[in-house]
Design a protein around this motif. Structure first.
Motif, PDB file in Angstrom:
ATOM      1  N   ASN A 106       0.911  -1.313   0.074  1.00  0.00           N
ATOM      2  CA  ASN A 106       0.091   0.176   0.097  1.00  0.00           C
ATOM      3  C   ASN A 106       0.838   1.268  -0.097  1.00  0.00           C
ATOM      4  O   ASN A 106       2.052   1.160   0.162  1.00  0.00           O
ATOM      5  CB  ASN A 106      -1.117   0.060   0.926  1.00  0.00           C
ATOM      6  N   THR A 107       0.155   2.406  -0.213  1.00  0.00           N
ATOM      7  CA  THR A 107       0.960   3.724  -0.367  1.00  0.00           C
ATOM      8  C   THR A 107       1.697   4.045   0.867  1.00  0.00           C
ATOM      9  O   THR A 107       2.804   4.807   1.028  1.00  0.00           O
ATOM     10  CB  THR A 107       0.158   4.829  -0.924  1.00  0.00           C
ATOM     11  N   THR A 108       0.958   3.775   2.167  1.00  0.00           N
ATOM     12  CA  THR A 108       1.723   4.250   3.407  1.00  0.00           C
ATOM     13  C   THR A 108       3.054   3.354   3.398  1.00  0.00           C
ATOM     14  O   THR A 108       4.114   3.955   3.772  1.00  0.00           O
ATOM     15  CB  THR A 108       0.801   3.598   4.707  1.00  0.00           C
ATOM     16  N   GLN A 109       3.064   2.243   3.200  1.00  0.00           N
ATOM     17  CA  GLN A 109       4.053   1.228   3.208  1.00  0.00           C
ATOM     18  C   GLN A 109       5.272   1.799   2.133  1.00  0.00           C
ATOM     19  O   GLN A 109       6.498   2.043   2.355  1.00  0.00           O
ATOM     20  CB  GLN A 109       3.919  -0.215   2.782  1.00  0.00           C
ATOM     21  N   ALA A 110       4.657   2.125   0.990  1.00  0.00           N
ATOM     22  CA  ALA A 110       5.554   2.747  -0.267  1.00  0.00           C
ATOM     23  C   ALA A 110       6.299   3.952   0.273  1.00  0.00           C
ATOM     24  O   ALA A 110       7.568   4.226   0.311  1.00  0.00           O
ATOM     25  CB  ALA A 110       4.916   3.077  -1.307  1.00  0.00           C
ATOM     26  N   SER A 111       5.642   4.833   1.197  1.00  0.00           N
ATOM     27  CA  SER A 111       6.037   5.955   1.650  1.00  0.00           C
ATOM     28  C   SER A 111       7.339   5.643   2.685  1.00  0.00           C
ATOM     29  O   SER A 111       8.281   6.335   2.912  1.00  0.00           O
ATOM     30  CB  SER A 111       5.240   6.958   2.380  1.00  0.00           C
ATOM     31  N   GLU A 112       6.996   4.624   3.496  1.00  0.00           N
ATOM     32  CA  GLU A 112       7.821   4.206   4.773  1.00  0.00           C
ATOM     33  C   GLU A 112       9.210   3.228   4.110  1.00  0.00           C
ATOM     34  O   GLU A 112      10.153   3.195   4.885  1.00  0.00           O
ATOM     35  CB  GLU A 112       7.389   3.569   5.821  1.00  0.00           C
ATOM     36  N   SER A 113       9.063   2.841   3.063  1.00  0.00           N
ATOM     37  CA  SER A 113       9.958   1.819   2.490  1.00  0.00           C
ATOM     38  C   SER A 113      11.081   2.424   2.245  1.00  0.00           C
ATOM     39  O   SER A 113      11.141   3.576   1.738  1.00  0.00           O
ATOM     40  CB  SER A 113       9.201   1.100   1.353  1.00  0.00           C
ATOM     41  N   GLU A 114      12.222   1.595   2.436  1.00  0.00           N
ATOM     42  CA  GLU A 114      13.687   1.899   2.065  1.00  0.00           C
ATOM     43  C   GLU A 114      13.779   1.710   0.668  1.00  0.00           C
ATOM     44  O   GLU A 114      14.817   2.015   0.086  1.00  0.00           O
ATOM     45  CB  GLU A 114      14.513   1.103   2.924  1.00  0.00           C
ATOM     46  N   MET A 115      12.965   1.000   0.100  1.00  0.00           N
ATOM     47  CA  MET A 115      13.021   0.159  -1.313  1.00  0.00           C
ATOM     48  C   MET A 115      13.132   1.626  -2.257  1.00  0.00           C
ATOM     49  O   MET A 115      12.518   2.409  -2.246  1.00  0.00           O
ATOM     50  CB  MET A 115      11.748  -0.564  -1.499  1.00  0.00           C
ATOM     51  N   ARG A 116      14.048   1.518  -3.051  1.00  0.00           N
ATOM     52  CA  ARG A 116      14.619   2.335  -4.049  1.00  0.00           C
ATOM     53  C   ARG A 116      13.881   1.862  -5.400  1.00  0.00           C
ATOM     54  O   ARG A 116      13.938   0.674  -5.676  1.00  0.00           O
ATOM     55  CB  ARG A 116      16.035   2.848  -4.239  1.00  0.00           C
ATOM     56  N   GLU A 135      -1.734  12.034  -6.072  1.00  0.00           N
ATOM     57  CA  GLU A 135      -0.717  12.804  -5.108  1.00  0.00           C
ATOM     58  C   GLU A 135      -0.256  12.036  -3.925  1.00  0.00           C
ATOM     59  O   GLU A 135       0.865  12.153  -3.550  1.00  0.00           O
ATOM     60  CB  GLU A 135      -1.229  14.034  -4.524  1.00  0.00           C
ATOM     61  N   GLU A 136      -1.178  10.911  -3.554  1.00  0.00           N
ATOM     62  CA  GLU A 136      -0.728  10.069  -2.486  1.00  0.00           C
ATOM     63  C   GLU A 136       0.688   9.332  -3.026  1.00  0.00           C
ATOM     64  O   GLU A 136       1.600   9.169  -2.070  1.00  0.00           O
ATOM     65  CB  GLU A 136      -1.742   9.232  -1.802  1.00  0.00           C
ATOM     66  N   GLY A 137       0.370   8.614  -4.093  1.00  0.00           N
ATOM     67  CA  GLY A 137       1.473   7.901  -4.684  1.00  0.00           C
ATOM     68  C   GLY A 137       2.626   8.707  -5.085  1.00  0.00           C
ATOM     69  O   GLY A 137       3.940   8.214  -4.659  1.00  0.00           O
ATOM     70  N   ALA A 138       2.400   9.907  -5.373  1.00  0.00           N
ATOM     71  CA  ALA A 138       3.505  11.017  -5.920  1.00  0.00           C
ATOM     72  C   ALA A 138       4.437  11.320  -4.850  1.00  0.00           C
ATOM     73  O   ALA A 138       5.712  11.420  -4.766  1.00  0.00           O
ATOM     74  CB  ALA A 138       2.861  12.194  -6.440  1.00  0.00           C
ATOM     75  N   ARG A 139       3.888  11.372  -3.487  1.00  0.00           N
ATOM     76  CA  ARG A 139       4.377  12.009  -2.244  1.00  0.00           C
ATOM     77  C   ARG A 139       5.706  10.848  -1.800  1.00  0.00           C
ATOM     78  O   ARG A 139       6.418  11.249  -1.278  1.00  0.00           O
ATOM     79  CB  ARG A 139       3.496  12.096  -1.429  1.00  0.00           C
ATOM     80  N   THR A 140       5.341   9.685  -2.249  1.00  0.00           N
ATOM     81  CA  THR A 140       6.331   8.639  -2.082  1.00  0.00           C
ATOM     82  C   THR A 140       7.813   8.919  -2.818  1.00  0.00           C
ATOM     83  O   THR A 140       8.730   8.438  -2.455  1.00  0.00           O
ATOM     84  CB  THR A 140       5.770   7.213  -2.308  1.00  0.00           C
ATOM     85  N   PHE A 141       7.658   9.835  -3.559  1.00  0.00           N
ATOM     86  CA  PHE A 141       9.020  10.188  -4.441  1.00  0.00           C
ATOM     87  C   PHE A 141       9.622  11.479  -4.080  1.00  0.00           C
ATOM     88  O   PHE A 141      10.641  11.697  -4.587  1.00  0.00           O
ATOM     89  CB  PHE A 141       8.570   9.969  -5.882  1.00  0.00           C
TER      90      PHE A 141
END
Ligand SMILES: [Zn+2]
Length: 255
Positions: A106-116, A135-141
């Motif tokens: 999910n996007t929350t995980q995506a934001s917190e993930s160390e995954m590049r 925007e929520e997905g975009a924020r992870t970048f």
């Protein structure tokens, strides 16, 4: 004896784009698609069309002149989808890893993930990149990618995708080597239980946007259009294949 080409998977896109752009990657699950070797592209526009399953694309292609023409001049591949929902599927497209290896659901995980992902690897190698998505997905970048344009989820279907187009055109003005855009219209209609007529309407609008983008990108760019997963909601979910998405690869010729 003719050798059958190996099946193409969505996890092959990140290594393929990395190769085109000369970007170094860590070890990945996917491998570069050799069909595009020698195309001589130096830029990539990746347009992810949510829920563009392969079967759905084939059913609609007669009414999608731009995608048909990109596929006709380039390649249309039936690509194995690797996840049935958006966030893990897009994570796989951008990381070249299977969902169990990127672990993003999910996007929350995506934001917190160390995954590049490819976008960050590109930045590390001084290859400019931009992303245009919800925007929520975009924020992870944010902070990792040169240009991040987020579009409000609250916009209606057609308006949302028009904003994605507008953002992508804006991003093109900065001449990124890698540009990722995510269109949502088909998926939204499917989630509301829309029929094939409404889905075609959304697909036609996106087809129009893709035509505009194909004209706007500089010569020698590679344009990739792909679904993230087949239709996963609504009454048409089981009508088309459940494991493959449409994947179009096209190179813009000079002049
Ligand atoms: Zn999706």
């Amino acid at each position: 004896m003719t050798q059958m080409p190996r099946p193409v998977r969505l996890i092959d896109l990140a290594p393929t784009m990395a190769r085109v752009l000369g970007v170094r990657t860590p070890p990945l699950d996917g491998t570069s698609i050799d069909l595009v070797e020698g195309w001589g592209s130096d830029r990539v526009l990746l347009a992810i069309v949510d829920s563009l399953g392969y079967g759905l694309y084939r059913a609609l292609e007669a009414d999608l002149p731009n995608m048909r023409s990109l596929a006709g001049e380039g390649l249309l591949l039936k690509a194995e989808s690797v996840a049935s929902s958006t966030t893990p599927a897009i994570a796989s497209i951008l990381t070249g890893l299977n969902p169990e290896n990127h672990g993003i659901t999910n996007t929350t995980q995506a934001s917190e993930s160390e995954m590049r992902s490819l976008l960050e690897w590109a930045t590390s190698d001084d290859v400019s990149s931009a992303v245009v998505m919800e925007e929520e997905g975009a924020r992870t970048f944010d902070g990792f990618v040169d240009l991040v344009i987020g579009v409000s989820k609250s916009l209606k279907d057609g308006d949302f995708d028009r904003e994605i187009l507008a953002g992508t055109l804006l991003a093109l003005e900065t001449d990124p080597k890698l540009l990722v855009a995510h269109f949502l219209g088909i998926d939204r209609i499917a989630h509301r239980g829309g029929g094939i007529g409404e889905i075609l309407e959304a697909a036609s609008e996106i087809d129009g946007h893709l035509g505009i983008l194909a004209s706007a990108i500089p010569p020698r760019s590679m344009m990739i259009v792909c679904g993230d997963h087949p239709l996963h909601a609504g009454g048409l979910k089981a009508v088309f294949d459940g494991d493959y998405v449409a994947l179009i690869l096209w190179k813009k010729e000079e002049g």
